[in-house]
Design a protein around this motif. Structure first.
Motif, PDB file in Angstrom:
ATOM      1  N   ASN A   1       1.286 -17.618-133.137  1.00  0.00           N
ATOM      2  CA  ASN A   1       2.573 -16.979-133.421  1.00  0.00           C
ATOM      3  C   ASN A   1       3.180 -17.430-134.747  1.00  0.00           C
ATOM      4  N   HIS A   2       2.329 -17.810-135.688  1.00  0.00           N
ATOM      5  CA  HIS A   2       2.771 -18.165-137.038  1.00  0.00           C
ATOM      6  C   HIS A   2       2.200 -17.132-138.010  1.00  0.00           C
ATOM      7  N   ARG A   3       2.577 -15.897-137.797  1.00  0.00           N
ATOM      8  CA  ARG A   3       1.966 -14.769-138.493  1.00  0.00           C
ATOM      9  C   ARG A   3       2.029 -14.884-140.012  1.00  0.00           C
ATOM     10  N   TYR A   4       3.168 -15.284-140.544  1.00  0.00           N
ATOM     11  CA  TYR A   4       3.333 -15.255-141.997  1.00  0.00           C
ATOM     12  C   TYR A   4       3.242 -16.629-142.647  1.00  0.00           C
ATOM     13  N   ALA A   5       2.756 -17.616-141.916  1.00  0.00           N
ATOM     14  CA  ALA A   5       2.634 -18.961-142.482  1.00  0.00           C
ATOM     15  C   ALA A   5       1.738 -18.999-143.726  1.00  0.00           C
ATOM     16  N   PRO A   6       0.575 -18.318-143.749  1.00  0.00           N
ATOM     17  CA  PRO A   6      -0.243 -18.345-144.961  1.00  0.00           C
ATOM     18  C   PRO A   6       0.442 -17.692-146.161  1.00  0.00           C
ATOM     19  N   GLU A   7       1.146 -16.585-145.925  1.00  0.00           N
ATOM     20  CA  GLU A   7       1.834 -15.914-147.038  1.00  0.00           C
ATOM     21  C   GLU A   7       2.941 -16.813-147.598  1.00  0.00           C
ATOM     22  N   TYR A   8       3.691 -17.442-146.703  1.00  0.00           N
ATOM     23  CA  TYR A   8       4.744 -18.346-147.165  1.00  0.00           C
ATOM     24  C   TYR A   8       4.141 -19.541-147.896  1.00  0.00           C
ATOM     25  N   THR A   9       3.075 -20.088-147.342  1.00  0.00           N
ATOM     26  CA  THR A   9       2.414 -21.235-147.973  1.00  0.00           C
ATOM     27  C   THR A   9       1.887 -20.888-149.359  1.00  0.00           C
ATOM     28  N   ALA A  10       1.334 -19.687-149.524  1.00  0.00           N
ATOM     29  CA  ALA A  10       0.820 -19.274-150.836  1.00  0.00           C
ATOM     30  C   ALA A  10       1.909 -19.349-151.893  1.00  0.00           C
TER      31      ALA A  10
ATOM     32  N   VAL B   1      -2.151 -30.701-156.191  1.00  0.00           N
ATOM     33  CA  VAL B   1      -2.377 -29.983-154.936  1.00  0.00           C
ATOM     34  C   VAL B   1      -3.856 -30.092-154.583  1.00  0.00           C
ATOM     35  N   LEU B   2      -4.131 -30.608-153.418  1.00  0.00           N
ATOM     36  CA  LEU B   2      -5.497 -30.717-152.911  1.00  0.00           C
ATOM     37  C   LEU B   2      -5.702 -29.580-151.917  1.00  0.00           C
ATOM     38  N   ASN B   3      -6.659 -28.732-152.201  1.00  0.00           N
ATOM     39  CA  ASN B   3      -6.818 -27.412-151.577  1.00  0.00           C
ATOM     40  C   ASN B   3      -5.722 -26.498-152.130  1.00  0.00           C
ATOM     41  N   THR B   4      -6.010 -25.981-153.288  1.00  0.00           N
ATOM     42  CA  THR B   4      -5.048 -25.223-154.081  1.00  0.00           C
ATOM     43  C   THR B   4      -4.787 -23.830-153.508  1.00  0.00           C
ATOM     44  N   SER B   5      -3.974 -23.065-154.251  1.00  0.00           N
ATOM     45  CA  SER B   5      -3.701 -21.689-153.831  1.00  0.00           C
ATOM     46  C   SER B   5      -4.981 -20.861-153.804  1.00  0.00           C
ATOM     47  N   ARG B   6      -5.937 -21.163-154.665  1.00  0.00           N
ATOM     48  CA  ARG B   6      -7.226 -20.470-154.623  1.00  0.00           C
ATOM     49  C   ARG B   6      -7.968 -20.813-153.332  1.00  0.00           C
ATOM     50  N   ALA B   7      -7.883 -22.069-152.905  1.00  0.00           N
ATOM     51  CA  ALA B   7      -8.513 -22.466-151.639  1.00  0.00           C
ATOM     52  C   ALA B   7      -7.929 -21.666-150.483  1.00  0.00           C
ATOM     53  N   LEU B   8      -6.613 -21.496-150.486  1.00  0.00           N
ATOM     54  CA  LEU B   8      -5.968 -20.712-149.431  1.00  0.00           C
ATOM     55  C   LEU B   8      -6.407 -19.253-149.487  1.00  0.00           C
ATOM     56  N   GLU B   9      -6.546 -18.727-150.690  1.00  0.00           N
ATOM     57  CA  GLU B   9      -7.002 -17.340-150.858  1.00  0.00           C
ATOM     58  C   GLU B   9      -8.362 -17.131-150.184  1.00  0.00           C
TER      59      GLU B   9
END
Length: 315
Positions: free
Chosen positions: A61-70, A83-91
């Motif tokens: 139930n954390h639908r938008y957590a990745p978008e907010y984290t990005a 940042v360890l595991n950068t925005s590219r890592a999240l992508e």
């Protein structure tokens, strides 16, 4: 005071890391980014930021957590924070399509895959798929979400237009080559600070558990590696593991800003290895680690401590 900030969305997964940080005396703070706020005009706090955001957050139930984290990561990177595991890592974490395309750049074989959006397109893709037996999986997944095994298109069609169909949270489903492993296991390679740490053999005879820290069992019918075998340890750290994939994996991680990850592959009956998942919020199995006298979370805590010391030295 500089700290190690751990970005995440699952309290149960951070328990062993919290213990390791406390044991080693590493100053730290956990940022649960299911929801939150930040002022774009303000500077982020000083410290080191470890991103553990998960592709499966929507299943909690954390639908938008990745978008907010990005966007939080963009803010941190804009201000030059480590940042360890950068925005590219999240992508890459939230798209298996992007994972596979990037792995291909480094000569890393992945299963034959077709992506489809929409039910009709999914069935049509299956009709033209070059392998009779295939699996489906969600593009944005984790925990084995959307993984099903089919022997023919008719089976898929009944599932897709039936009451049990699970749609991927990003609307994209993958049809993927079925890889048969006679010994019914997969191999997961763990990397810390971009370097190989150890490999673990994962028994897949009773289902396909992608995450060693979370019960992600799915039935044998939906297991990409097949039927049951004798009962054995679910996870086992492999002593002296070596593979020509390791330098390729390390180059892939370095190029894509990934410091901590688990990368999974399966070997077919001809001995050909297929890499099918990169997990940048990697967890570890306590029982397997105890038997091998290793600790991934303690090694991560040590690594964060080293980065913090560098931050302090640089002022």
């Amino acid at each position: 005071m500089s700290k190690a900030y751990i970005i995440h969305e699952n309290e149960s997964w951070i328990v062993p890391l919290r213990s390791a940080l406390e044991e080693l005396g590493v100053p730290h703070e956990f940022w649960h980014l299911h929801e939150g706020k930040f002022d774009l005009s303000e500077q982020p706090p000083s410290g080191v930021f470890y991103n553990r955001m998960s592709a499966s957050s929507h299943s909690r139930n954390h639908r938008y957590a990745p978008e907010y984290t990005a966007n939080v990561l963009a803010w941190l990177e804009h201000h030059g924070r480590t940042v360890l595991n950068t925005s590219r890592a999240l992508e890459l974490e939230i798209s298996k399509i992007k994972q596979y395309l990037e792995l291909d750049k480094f000569g890393i074989r992945t299963p034959y895959t077709v992506a489809a959006s929409g039910k009709e397109a999914l069935v049509e893709a299956a009709r033209h798929f070059p392998y009779r037996t295939f699996i489906t999986k969600h593009n944005r997944a984790g925990k084995g979400l959307g993984v099903h095994l089919f022997d023919n298109v008719a089976e898929l069609e009944r599932y897709v237009f039936g009451p049990d169909y699970e749609e991927s949270v990003d609307g994209i489903t993958l049809i993927q080559q079925y890889i048969r492993n006679e010994d019914q296991f997969i191999t997961r390679c763990e990397f810390i600070d971009g370097k190989f740490y150890y490999a673990v053999r994962v028994d897949a005879s009773e289902g396909f558990q992608l995450c060693p820290a979370d019960a992600c069992q799915i039935g044998d019918r939906y297991c990409p590696v097949g039927e049951k075998a004798e009962k054995r340890a679910k996870f086992e750290v492999i002593s002296g593991f070596n593979s020509p994939l390791i330098p390729k994996y390390e180059a892939f991680l370095q190029q894509n800003g990934i410091s901590f990850a688990g990368i999974e592959f399966i070997t077919d009956t001809a001995g050909v290895a297929y890499t099918y998942d990169v997990n940048t919020n990697t967890n570890y199995n306590a029982e397997a680690e105890a038997a091998a006298n290793v600790s991934g979370m303690k090694e991560i805590a040590r690594t964060l401590s080293q980065y913090l010391k560098k931050e302090i030295e640089l002022g």
